[in-house]
Design a protein around this motif. Structure first.
Motif, short mmCIF file in Angstrom:
data_model
loop_
_atom_site.label_atom_id
_atom_site.label_comp_id
_atom_site.label_asym_id
_atom_site.label_seq_id
_atom_site.Cartn_x
_atom_site.Cartn_y
_atom_site.Cartn_z
N TYR A 50 -24.50 68.14 74.38
CA TYR A 50 -24.16 67.74 75.74
C TYR A 50 -25.31 66.89 76.26
CZ TYR A 50 -20.38 68.87 79.02
OH TYR A 50 -19.25 68.82 79.79
N TYR A 51 -25.14 65.58 76.23
CA TYR A 51 -26.23 64.66 76.57
C TYR A 51 -26.03 64.11 77.99
CZ TYR A 51 -26.70 64.83 71.50
OH TYR A 51 -26.83 65.26 70.21
N GLY A 108 -22.00 63.21 81.49
CA GLY A 108 -22.08 64.13 80.36
C GLY A 108 -21.37 63.58 79.14
N ILE A 109 -22.11 63.35 78.08
CA ILE A 109 -21.53 62.85 76.83
C ILE A 109 -21.52 64.00 75.83
CG2 ILE A 109 -21.92 61.29 74.88
CD1 ILE A 109 -22.71 59.16 76.82
N THR A 110 -20.33 64.37 75.38
CA THR A 110 -20.17 65.59 74.61
C THR A 110 -18.92 65.50 73.75
OG1 THR A 110 -20.00 68.01 74.83
CG2 THR A 110 -18.96 66.70 76.55
N ASN A 111 -18.40 66.64 73.32
CA ASN A 111 -17.12 66.71 72.62
C ASN A 111 -16.38 67.95 73.09
OD1 ASN A 111 -18.32 68.88 71.11
ND2 ASN A 111 -19.18 67.38 69.70
N GLN A 155 -17.97 61.77 73.65
CA GLN A 155 -17.16 61.17 74.70
C GLN A 155 -17.81 61.35 76.06
OE1 GLN A 155 -13.82 59.63 74.37
NE2 GLN A 155 -14.72 58.93 76.30
N LEU A 156 -17.84 60.29 76.85
CA LEU A 156 -18.22 60.40 78.25
C LEU A 156 -17.09 61.11 78.99
CD1 LEU A 156 -20.06 59.70 80.67
CD2 LEU A 156 -18.91 57.48 80.79
N LEU A 172 -27.66 56.74 69.43
CA LEU A 172 -26.56 57.70 69.64
C LEU A 172 -25.34 57.00 70.20
CD1 LEU A 172 -25.98 60.84 69.50
CD2 LEU A 172 -26.43 60.83 71.95
N TYR A 173 -25.57 56.15 71.19
CA TYR A 173 -24.46 55.46 71.83
C TYR A 173 -23.70 54.59 70.84
CZ TYR A 173 -21.82 52.49 74.99
OH TYR A 173 -20.80 51.82 75.60
N LYS A 174 -24.42 53.79 70.08
CA LYS A 174 -23.76 52.84 69.17
C LYS A 174 -23.08 53.52 68.00
CE LYS A 174 -26.48 48.72 70.23
NZ LYS A 174 -27.41 47.67 69.70
N SER A 175 -23.62 54.64 67.56
CA SER A 175 -23.09 55.27 66.36
C SER A 175 -21.99 56.29 66.63
CB SER A 175 -24.22 55.96 65.59
OG SER A 175 -24.81 56.99 66.36
N ARG A 176 -21.96 56.89 67.85
CA ARG A 176 -21.06 58.03 68.01
C ARG A 176 -20.21 58.04 69.28
NH1 ARG A 176 -24.10 63.49 67.26
NH2 ARG A 176 -21.92 64.18 67.24
N VAL A 177 -20.55 57.27 70.30
CA VAL A 177 -19.84 57.37 71.57
C VAL A 177 -18.60 56.49 71.57
CG1 VAL A 177 -20.00 57.04 74.07
CG2 VAL A 177 -21.96 57.93 72.80
N ALA A 178 -17.46 57.09 71.96
CA ALA A 178 -16.19 56.38 71.98
C ALA A 178 -16.13 55.36 73.11
CB ALA A 178 -15.04 57.38 72.12
N GLN A 179 -15.40 54.29 72.86
CA GLN A 179 -15.11 53.30 73.90
C GLN A 179 -14.12 53.89 74.90
OE1 GLN A 179 -16.21 49.61 73.99
NE2 GLN A 179 -17.76 50.96 73.12
#
Length: 449
Positions: A229-230, A314-317, A96-97, A237-244
């Motif tokens: 933490y990207y 920061g894209i993380t969880n 998640q961003l 990575l963006y297409k496969s795992r990052v939430a809209q």
């Protein structure tokens, strides 16, 4: 006409994020509560109930919450949808961003460089970056930048474009040429996006390998502590795992702007009125000086998250965020486990990092804040005034907070964009319940970590 009014009222008063067609016409839409993943320790079950209700009520699309207590992960929940249109669940693989919540980790990176003697909070930035000393900025220190008093919270005659962030040498000339926003006088005014821009230039000049903050995180922090933490994101990575990301519904924004604040659980903060008014400090800070002057929905584009933005990108969880918070609740020490991990910040560094500065009114956020020398905030949140939490939050609602006295590390992230300044009814309800549970356990001496 009566039917239309009733339907609109139902929409405005109902949960804000479930698609309009599902809310108005009770279509056979997927149940977000059926997507719950993760676990919760028995003593913290009420957190799961609150989390589930947030999804059922429409306050969430997809979210995760992770909580440590006494060095143990006691809550790690995720649920809802990473992508509503496709039905892709928000699960343990979702990233998640989190916008400005990343400022906490960025502050840790700077603190570790202070610990190594590479940087000094009291040193003038021009010592590290001579060209910075233009436009009344010659006396600005690293501490000023960490605490949002550096006078570079916005650009006067420049609209930031995301494409610029791919050429940091060229972008540095934009940064150094910006005059001090307040004529050289240290004045607190939030550096929403710009703090990360300036820190990145300082770090890559002074790091022995000339790495950016994101590169240091990827090479050191992520592998050392087994977190994700990207600061910059690949297409895969963006297409496969990052939430809209889902914007707060326009009808409710308008209602909050027009109707009295007492009618809402989370009324619109005054800064939102300033934010939509061109020429204000808030607009120049939160809109003009951030990439492409993007709105929440605009961040659903790969181009926005590809380059580094150490103040917002920061894209993380929540699990990774909570582990960092838990280490700080453990006075900078690692979480005990099978793998021996290094200390996050040593005692002497931590003392400098947590040194409290004077509470000051922020010219852009229109609130008084207390910052630490190292760049994190001290907060007494509504309903939790007896306990001070440290950390920061992100636009839309994400939170990374800790309390050393109670040994709590708390993190929350989501893709439904609310309008409050620091957390909202979704996260604060869970944080309050966490504190209640911890106090009960301490009184009963019941919990065993």
């Amino acid at each position: 006409m009566t039917i239309i009014i009733v339907l609109l009222c139902r929409y405005i008063c109902a949960g804000p994020f479930l698609p309009l067609s599902c809310q108005l016409f009770s279509l056979n839409c997927p149940k977000a509560s059926d997507t719950l993943h993760g676990f919760v320790e028995a003593e913290f079950t009420e957190i799961k109930n609150i989390f589930s209700k947030n999804i059922e009520s429409g306050l969430e699309i997809g979210a995760s919450v992770s909580i440590y207590y006494e060095n143990k992960l006691v809550v790690d929940l995720m649920g809802g949808f990473a992508d509503w249109d496709t039905g892709k669940p928000y699960d343990e693989n979702t990233l998640q961003l989190t916008f400005s919540s990343v400022k906490v980790l960025t502050s840790f990176v700077v603190a570790r460089l202070v610990e190594q003697g590479i940087l000094d909070y009291d040193e003038k930035i021009s010592t590290y970056w001579p060209e910075f000393a233009q436009g009344n900025k010659e006396n600005v220190t690293l501490e000023h930048l960490m605490t949002h008093r550096a006078g570079v919270g916005w650009f006067d005659n420049h609209l930031t474009k995301v494409a610029e962030l791919h050429d940091l040498d060229s972008f540095a000339k934009v940064l150094e040429s910006q005059p001090h926003n307040f004529g050289g006088v240290p004045t607190m005014s939030y550096h929403a996006c710009t703090r990360g821009y300036y820190l990145n230039e300082i770090v890559r000049r002074m790091d022995p390998k000339h790495r950016t903050i994101g590169q240091i995180v990827r090479e050191e922090i992520m592998p050392q502590y087994n977190i994700e933490y990207y600061y910059y994101t690949s297409e895969d990575l963006y297409k496969s795992r990052v939430a809209q990301i889902y914007s707060y519904p326009v009808p409710r924004v308008l209602a909050k702007l027009i109707l009295p604040g007492f009618m809402f659980t989370n009324p619109v903060h005054p800064l939102f009125f300033e934010m939509i008014a061109p020429g204000t400090k808030t607009h120049k800070t939160l809109v003009n000086s951030c990439p492409n002057q993007a709105q929440p929905k605009d961040w659903n584009k790969l181009e926005m998250v590809k380059p580094e933005g150490p103040s917002y990108n920061g894209i993380t969880n929540s699990r990774s965020m909570a582990k960092l918070a838990a280490m700080m609740a453990n006075h900078g020490k690692p979480i005990p486990g099978d793998k021996v991990e290094p200390i996050l910040l040593k005692d002497e560094t931590l003392e400098k990092f947590l040194e409290r500065t004077h509470s000051t009114y922020d010219q852009s956020l229109l609130e008084e804040f207390t910052m630490s020398k190292g760049g994190i905030g001290f907060f007494r949140l509504p309903g939790l005034e007896d306990y001070e939490f440290l950390g920061w939050g992100g636009s839309g609602g994400s939170l990374l907070l800790w309390n050393e006295e109670l040994k709590i590390g708390f993190a929350y992230c989501m893709n439904a964009f609310h309008t409050s300044l620091l957390g909202d009814e979704r996260s604060l309800a869970m944080l309050k319940e966490t504190v209640r549970t911890v106090l009960r356990l301490k009184n009963n001496h019941h919990f065993r970590g």
